[in-house]
Write a protein that holds these residues in place. Structure first.
Motif, short mmCIF file in Angstrom:
data_model
loop_
_atom_site.label_atom_id
_atom_site.label_comp_id
_atom_site.label_asym_id
_atom_site.label_seq_id
_atom_site.Cartn_x
_atom_site.Cartn_y
_atom_site.Cartn_z
N HIS A 122 -2.94 1.59 -12.49
CA HIS A 122 -2.62 1.94 -11.10
C HIS A 122 -3.07 3.36 -10.82
O HIS A 122 -2.75 4.29 -11.57
N LEU A 124 -2.73 6.17 -7.88
CA LEU A 124 -2.01 6.52 -6.66
C LEU A 124 -2.53 7.86 -6.17
O LEU A 124 -2.66 8.82 -6.96
N THR A 176 -3.07 2.79 -4.57
CA THR A 176 -2.12 3.02 -3.47
C THR A 176 -2.33 4.41 -2.92
O THR A 176 -2.31 5.40 -3.66
N PHE A 178 -0.63 7.14 -0.41
CA PHE A 178 0.61 7.37 0.33
C PHE A 178 0.41 8.53 1.30
O PHE A 178 -0.19 9.54 0.99
N GLY A 228 10.13 8.05 -3.94
CA GLY A 228 9.28 7.00 -3.38
C GLY A 228 8.02 6.79 -4.21
O GLY A 228 7.60 5.66 -4.47
N LEU A 232 6.77 3.49 -6.30
CA LEU A 232 5.49 2.86 -6.00
C LEU A 232 4.62 2.71 -7.24
O LEU A 232 3.74 1.83 -7.27
N ALA A 235 4.68 -0.68 -8.23
CA ALA A 235 4.34 -1.66 -7.18
C ALA A 235 2.83 -1.69 -6.96
O ALA A 235 2.33 -1.55 -5.84
N ARG A 259 -3.70 -0.45 -0.93
CA ARG A 259 -2.66 -0.41 0.09
C ARG A 259 -2.40 1.04 0.51
O ARG A 259 -2.50 1.96 -0.30
N VAL A 261 0.64 3.47 2.20
CA VAL A 261 2.10 3.45 2.41
C VAL A 261 2.57 4.79 2.97
O VAL A 261 2.26 5.85 2.41
N LEU A 308 7.42 0.86 2.74
CA LEU A 308 7.94 1.47 1.51
C LEU A 308 9.22 0.75 1.08
O LEU A 308 9.39 0.43 -0.11
N LEU A 311 8.51 -2.73 -0.34
CA LEU A 311 7.89 -2.72 -1.66
C LEU A 311 8.82 -2.24 -2.76
O LEU A 311 8.72 -2.68 -3.91
N THR A 312 9.72 -1.30 -2.43
CA THR A 312 10.51 -0.62 -3.46
C THR A 312 12.02 -0.75 -3.29
O THR A 312 12.78 -0.40 -4.21
#
Length: 337
Positions: A122, A124, A176, A178, A228, A232, A235, A259, A261, A308, A311-312
């Protein structure tokens, strides 16, 4: 034990995220350039605190130094990369736009290349509410277009989102992005409003209030924000088989494991109410210098944080007066005032 490479660990948000992950037993490697955009001593103090934890190691170098970044990443072998380091500040982007291209575009590309080569599970990356630019429909929601950035800072963050999408698509790299909304709290940046207002009120010097105070912000407490991000991490987006598989309200790309967020408090706070909370906490009125709107600024930001929460199971919740209290307490202790 999950291994997380975080860029920008000497920065405000990166420091808080690293501290949270270390407390949960993660191994963290920080990568930070210690740029002199603001007081380097503050950055060094943050890193000193993190280095007291044996689970934390760090490399000091600029993101543009691809060779050093790759060497650090290859040696650490992260499972996850969280890219927070950036040239920040809307107003500074008017004075030194090249710094934003170098750090936020070239640096981000280097991070994405490392993530691709290491096949992390992942990636982010930090974006900003500033990408919503001239959008007027609020609260801002991730599925709306964000094609009208008003500053080079916002434009570089929008470019990073686009680059992230292409890498997610090409290399099946779960990504992801954010979008932050006016983050504040202890160990904050000296160039941000809360820090400047607190310093000015305590010092008895005027504080600049843009647009004559007729502004609204979705103030997000830093510990809520990093909670947060932490959630994530678990996720990671998955490329949908068909567009019909994407739930309503989800910003998941139809062609990539990608994605966007929002992470915000979902509460539009009047700037003057924020200032009055600082005055009340300090016990002293501000000397107010009302000014016109700053070029590139926007009158309001306000996040829709439903995605958010979907998802979480989490959404930021700290009331701004409580957050201001925490910051002023830290500021008085740190500076001995």
């Amino acid at each position: 034990m999950t291994r997380v490479l975080i860029t920008g660990t000497a920065g405000f948000i990166g420091f808080h995220l690293a501290k949270l992950l270390l407390a949960e037993g993660f191994r963290v490697h920080g990568f930070d350039g210690m740029s002199d955009y603001y007081d380097v001593t503050l950055k060094e103090r943050r890193h000193q605190m993190l280095l007291q934890n044996e689970g934390f190691t760090a490399t000091i170098a600029q993101l543009e130094d691809n060779e050093t970044l790759w060497r650090a990443a290859e040696e650490f072998q992260p499972d996850v990369i969280v890219h927070l380091a950036a040239q920040a500040g809307v107003r500074y982007s008017l004075e030194n736009p090249r710094a934003y291209i170098d750090s936020n575009i070239v640096g981000t590309f280097n991070v994405m290349e490392a993530a691709r080569k290491l096949k992390v599970r992942h990636l982010l990356m930090a974006s900003t509410s500033s990408v919503y630019g001239a959008n007027e429909v609020m609260p801002f929601i991730e599925t709306e277009k964000a094609d009208t950035p008003l500053t080079i800072y916002a434009a570089t963050k929008k470019a990073a989102e686009a680059m992230g999408h292409s890498y997610a698509h090409l290399w099946n790299l779960p990504t992801t992005m954010f979008r932050f909304f006016t983050v504040y709290g202890p160990w904050g940046r000296p160039d941000m409003a809360l820090f400047k207002f607190t310093k000015g009120i305590l010092d008895g010097t005027p504080i600049d209030i843009y647009n004559h105070g007729d502004m609204f912000r979705d103030f997000t407490y830093v510990e809520d924000l990093v909670r947060g991000i932490r959630l994530l991490i678990d996720a990671a987006p998955v490329r949908p088989e068909t567009p019909a598989d994407i739930p309503a309200g989800d910003s998941l790309s139809p062609v990539a494991p990608y994605r966007v967020v929002n992470i915000g408090n979902s509460d539009k706070v009047r700037l003057m109410d924020f200032i009055e909370a600082i005055e009340a906490e300090i016990g002293k009125p501000a000397i107010r210098n009302y000014m016109e709107m700053q070029k590139g600024d926007v009158p309001a930001t306000w996040a829709n944080a439903d995605l958010l929460q979907t998802l979480t199971g989490y959404r930021p919740h700290t009331e701004f007066r409580d957050g201001v209290r925490q910051f002023v307490t830290w500021y008085r202790a740190y500076y001995g005032v």
